[in-house]
Design an enzyme around this catalytic site. Structure first.
Site, PDB file in Angstrom:
ATOM      1  N   CYS A 100      42.328  44.595  35.488  1.00 14.56           N
ATOM      2  CA  CYS A 100      41.053  44.830  34.801  1.00 14.56           C
ATOM      3  C   CYS A 100      40.222  45.915  35.483  1.00 14.56           C
ATOM      4  O   CYS A 100      40.592  47.085  35.404  1.00 14.56           O
ATOM      5  CB  CYS A 100      40.301  43.523  34.677  1.00 14.56           C
ATOM      6  SG  CYS A 100      39.234  43.498  33.243  1.00 14.56           S
TER       7      CYS A 100
ATOM      8  N   HIS B 119      44.143  38.304  33.890  1.00 15.25           N
ATOM      9  CA  HIS B 119      43.616  37.409  34.920  1.00 15.25           C
ATOM     10  C   HIS B 119      44.387  36.093  34.854  1.00 15.25           C
ATOM     11  O   HIS B 119      45.269  35.911  34.010  1.00 15.25           O
ATOM     12  CB  HIS B 119      42.131  37.130  34.643  1.00 15.25           C
ATOM     13  CG  HIS B 119      41.259  38.336  34.746  1.00 15.25           C
ATOM     14  ND1 HIS B 119      40.939  38.930  35.951  1.00 15.25           N
ATOM     15  CD2 HIS B 119      40.636  39.057  33.789  1.00 15.25           C
ATOM     16  CE1 HIS B 119      40.140  39.966  35.723  1.00 15.25           C
ATOM     17  NE2 HIS B 119      39.940  40.073  34.427  1.00 15.25           N
TER      18      HIS B 119
HETATM   19  N1  GLN Z   1      33.787  45.577  33.844  1.00 15.69           N
HETATM   20  C1  GLN Z   1      35.073  45.846  33.204  1.00 15.69           C
HETATM   21  C2  GLN Z   1      35.068  45.480  31.703  1.00 15.69           C
HETATM   22  O1  GLN Z   1      34.253  44.709  31.281  1.00 15.69           O
HETATM   23  C3  GLN Z   1      36.160  45.060  33.877  1.00 15.69           C
HETATM   24  C4  GLN Z   1      35.956  43.547  33.694  1.00 15.69           C
HETATM   25  C5  GLN Z   1      36.924  42.742  34.539  1.00 15.69           C
HETATM   26  O2  GLN Z   1      37.347  43.171  35.610  1.00 15.69           O
HETATM   27  N2  GLN Z   1      37.245  41.522  34.048  1.00 15.69           N
HETATM   28  O3  GLN Z   1      35.918  45.960  30.963  1.00 15.69           O
END
Ligand code: GLN
Length: 242
Positions: free
Chosen positions: A94, A191
């Site tokens: 991510c 995740h």
């Molecule tokens: N801030 C980034 C997004 O919202 C990554 C989010 C995350 O790492 N879950 O796409």
């Protein structure tokens, strides 16, 4: 033998259970009689690539990505990119994945430069993708996790996707791709943590690190019955929520 696993920006980019990835890597090394140490590297700290065997770069909120993006500009980011191009293994998830590309443009913020390792770029989209994800990957079979991102990632002509989305939205909810893989570095939106339920990915990273550091090419197999029960249950639940 010993492997050092470095969690990049582990003090701020550590959301949605991603810590489980560094624990899984360390444990799958130790189960094979290989010493394993977990270190972290924060904003402002120097990167010594010779002291790291496997990198992990987890997820983070937009606001956490701003100082990290600044930190990887210049020599530190160039050094990390050269290290990955030399075959160092990394898992990025991510927010970390987004900054391995050319840039991530959060909503209502200035564009955040990445290190340009992946031929990819990310733009904040109008909705947040939240939910279970199942991916079919040529290299790893099925992969399962969950996603929570507003960033949409688009792959350039030289980028290889990690796989095709079977459940969920993936890179951008449009082209059916999820993640990216180049050399021994994976980027994805999975995740979970990803690795405890997807042991083939853990072993890909551990094997790449052992080969690069010690010339070892064979990895002793582990009994993955429990991991695969967890994997299949997560896939079943993801498909039930489709
Ligand atoms: N801030 C980034 C997004 O919202 C990554 C989010 C995350 O790492 N879950 O796409």
């Amino acid at each position: 033998m010993k492997l050092t696993i470095c969690w990049l920006y582990g003090d701020t980019m550590n959301i949605y259970g991603d810590r489980g990835n560094v624990l899984a890597l360390a444990q799958r090394a130790r189960w094979r009689g290989i010493d394993a140490e977990i270190t972290t590297l924060a904003v402002g700290e120097p990167l010594d690539p010779d002291s790291v065997d496997i990198f992990f770069w987890g997820g983070g909120q937009d606001r956490e990505q701003i100082p990290v993006s600044r930190d990887i500009q210049g020599e530190k980011g160039d050094l990390l990119r050269r290290t990955l191009e030399d075959g160092a293994p990394m898992l990025s998830v991510c927010g970390g994945y987004q900054l391995l590309g050319k840039h991530y443009h959060p909503y209502g913020e200035a564009q955040l430069p990445g290190i340009g390792f992946f031929d990819a770029w990310s733009e904040a989209g109008p909705e947040r993708f939240i939910g279970n994800v199942v991916v079919e990957s040529d290299r790893f079979g099925s992969l399962v996790g969950f996603e929570n991102h507003s960033g949409l990632t688009f792959l350039g002509p030289t980028a290889e996707p990690l796989g095709r989305v079977r459940v969920g939205r993936g890179n951008n909810g449009k082209d059916g791709t999820e993640g990216c893989i180049r050399l021994n570095t994976l980027g994805c939106y999975l995740h979970g943590a990803l690795l405890p339920k997807n042991p083939a990915v853990s072993d890909f990273l551990v094997r790449a690190a052992l080969e690069r550091k010690y010339g070892v090419t064979e990895l002793e197999p582990l009994d993955d019955d429990l991991e695969m029960i967890a994997h299949q249950e997560a896939v079943r639940r993801a498909e039930a929520t489709r």
